[in-house]
Scaffold this motif. Sequence first.
Motif, mmCIF file in Angstrom:
data_model
loop_
_atom_site.group_PDB
_atom_site.id
_atom_site.type_symbol
_atom_site.label_atom_id
_atom_site.label_comp_id
_atom_site.label_asym_id
_atom_site.label_seq_id
_atom_site.Cartn_x
_atom_site.Cartn_y
_atom_site.Cartn_z
ATOM 1 N N UNK A 1 0.852 -1.192 0.000
ATOM 2 C CA UNK A 1 0.000 0.000 0.000
ATOM 3 C C UNK A 1 0.885 1.238 0.000
ATOM 4 N N UNK A 2 0.683 2.107 -0.977
ATOM 5 C CA UNK A 2 1.441 3.356 -1.042
ATOM 6 C C UNK A 2 0.572 4.499 -0.520
ATOM 7 N N UNK A 3 1.167 5.342 0.317
ATOM 8 C CA UNK A 3 0.506 6.551 0.790
ATOM 9 C C UNK A 3 1.494 7.701 0.715
ATOM 10 N N UNK A 4 1.065 8.854 0.191
ATOM 11 C CA UNK A 4 1.974 10.001 0.125
ATOM 12 C C UNK A 4 2.338 10.479 1.523
ATOM 13 N N UNK A 5 3.534 11.027 1.666
ATOM 14 C CA UNK A 5 4.009 11.458 2.982
ATOM 15 C C UNK A 5 3.681 12.908 3.294
ATOM 16 N N UNK A 6 3.335 13.698 2.266
ATOM 17 C CA UNK A 6 3.137 15.131 2.487
ATOM 18 C C UNK A 6 1.677 15.547 2.512
ATOM 19 N N UNK A 7 0.752 14.566 2.512
ATOM 20 C CA UNK A 7 -0.659 14.892 2.613
ATOM 21 C C UNK A 7 -1.412 13.670 3.115
ATOM 22 N N UNK A 8 -2.653 13.875 3.506
ATOM 23 C CA UNK A 8 -3.489 12.791 4.002
ATOM 24 C C UNK A 8 -4.611 12.524 3.008
ATOM 25 N N UNK A 9 -4.486 11.496 2.170
ATOM 26 C CA UNK A 9 -5.545 11.212 1.184
ATOM 27 C C UNK A 9 -6.865 10.879 1.870
ATOM 28 N N UNK A 10 -7.952 11.264 1.229
ATOM 29 C CA UNK A 10 -9.273 11.037 1.800
ATOM 30 C C UNK A 10 -9.819 9.657 1.466
ATOM 31 N N UNK A 11 -9.164 8.957 0.551
ATOM 32 C CA UNK A 11 -9.696 7.672 0.113
ATOM 33 C C UNK A 11 -8.562 6.736 -0.266
ATOM 34 N N UNK A 12 -8.856 5.436 -0.192
ATOM 35 C CA UNK A 12 -7.915 4.418 -0.622
ATOM 36 C C UNK A 12 -8.452 3.752 -1.878
ATOM 37 N N UNK A 13 -7.584 3.605 -2.851
ATOM 38 C CA UNK A 13 -7.961 3.065 -4.155
ATOM 39 C C UNK A 13 -7.243 1.736 -4.380
ATOM 40 N N UNK A 14 -7.987 0.733 -4.848
ATOM 41 C CA UNK A 14 -7.389 -0.556 -5.209
ATOM 42 C C UNK A 14 -7.434 -0.723 -6.725
ATOM 43 N N UNK A 15 -6.293 -1.022 -7.326
ATOM 44 C CA UNK A 15 -6.227 -1.359 -8.748
ATOM 45 C C UNK A 15 -6.209 -2.877 -8.876
ATOM 46 N N UNK A 16 -7.151 -3.405 -9.645
ATOM 47 C CA UNK A 16 -7.232 -4.847 -9.870
ATOM 48 C C UNK A 16 -6.812 -5.126 -11.311
ATOM 49 N N UNK A 17 -5.790 -5.964 -11.467
ATOM 50 C CA UNK A 17 -5.229 -6.256 -12.792
ATOM 51 C C UNK A 17 -5.322 -7.761 -13.047
ATOM 52 N N UNK A 18 -6.198 -8.196 -13.967
ATOM 53 C CA UNK A 18 -6.256 -9.625 -14.310
ATOM 54 C C UNK A 18 -5.064 -9.998 -15.177
ATOM 55 N N UNK A 19 -4.539 -11.203 -14.971
ATOM 56 C CA UNK A 19 -3.241 -11.489 -15.583
ATOM 57 C C UNK A 19 -3.054 -12.976 -15.848
ATOM 58 N N UNK A 20 -2.413 -13.266 -16.980
ATOM 59 C CA UNK A 20 -1.857 -14.593 -17.245
ATOM 60 C C UNK A 20 -0.903 -14.518 -18.432
#
Length: 240
Positions: A1-20
């Motif tokens: 999980x990446x979070x910026x250090x210089x601000x407080x994001x209001x939401x968390x986003x998940x990227x889903x990547x299907x793969x093979x």
Amino acid sequence: MYEPTNCQPREKVALIVPYRRRKEHLKIFLRYIHPFLQRQQLAYAVFVVEQFDSLPFNRGMLMNIGFKEAIKLDSFQCFIFHDVDLLPEDDRNLYKCPEDGKPRQMAFLMDIYDYKPAPNSYFGGVNAFLTTNFQLINGFSNLFWGWGSEDDDLYRRLLHHNLTVVRLSLMDSSLVQIARYTMLDHDLVNPNPDREILFKEGSYRQKYDGLSNLKYVVLKIEVTPLYTHILVDLRPKMPK
């Protein structure tokens, strides 16, 4: 999980990547998408859901699995479902959560099609959902094995639940160029011969075909510096 250090994001986003079997695509995608998302100062995580078995690829089912497994690990307010071979070209194409009831179609212009606008009924490639909205429509169908029509079925689910698809071009025609994507070269695949029949019958099974009846076996979950790798076997759901 990446979070910026210089601000407080209001939401968390998940990227889903299907793969093979797209190792080179995945390398390029990860090298590209992380700086892109970090410039937007998002709190996000990338989940790569890999189909291990030898069955035809099931994009919709892998998206559903990514959703299910991600919400076990953290409280994501929204999800972006993202093909591994599409790269956003413009930093103004914000990977933030959409409004409630308004899932967002993000890949509107692609280089492979000479950046001609996709039809308004197109809802594939890259799209964003609030978590609650994706649960409302019961996710993707699990029945589309092989290439084609799982995104059309998803679009119909949105309409059935009176959700409104948002595109930058609909908000302001001057913004249309922001939704440009580069598609990585890949081999053509044979379409699913049953896709038209499955799509035709899809409206009758929305309630019980999707997140609600999802069955799979998790073979491995590995958290790496760049993504969470979810290796799955779909054979329990193979049609007879």
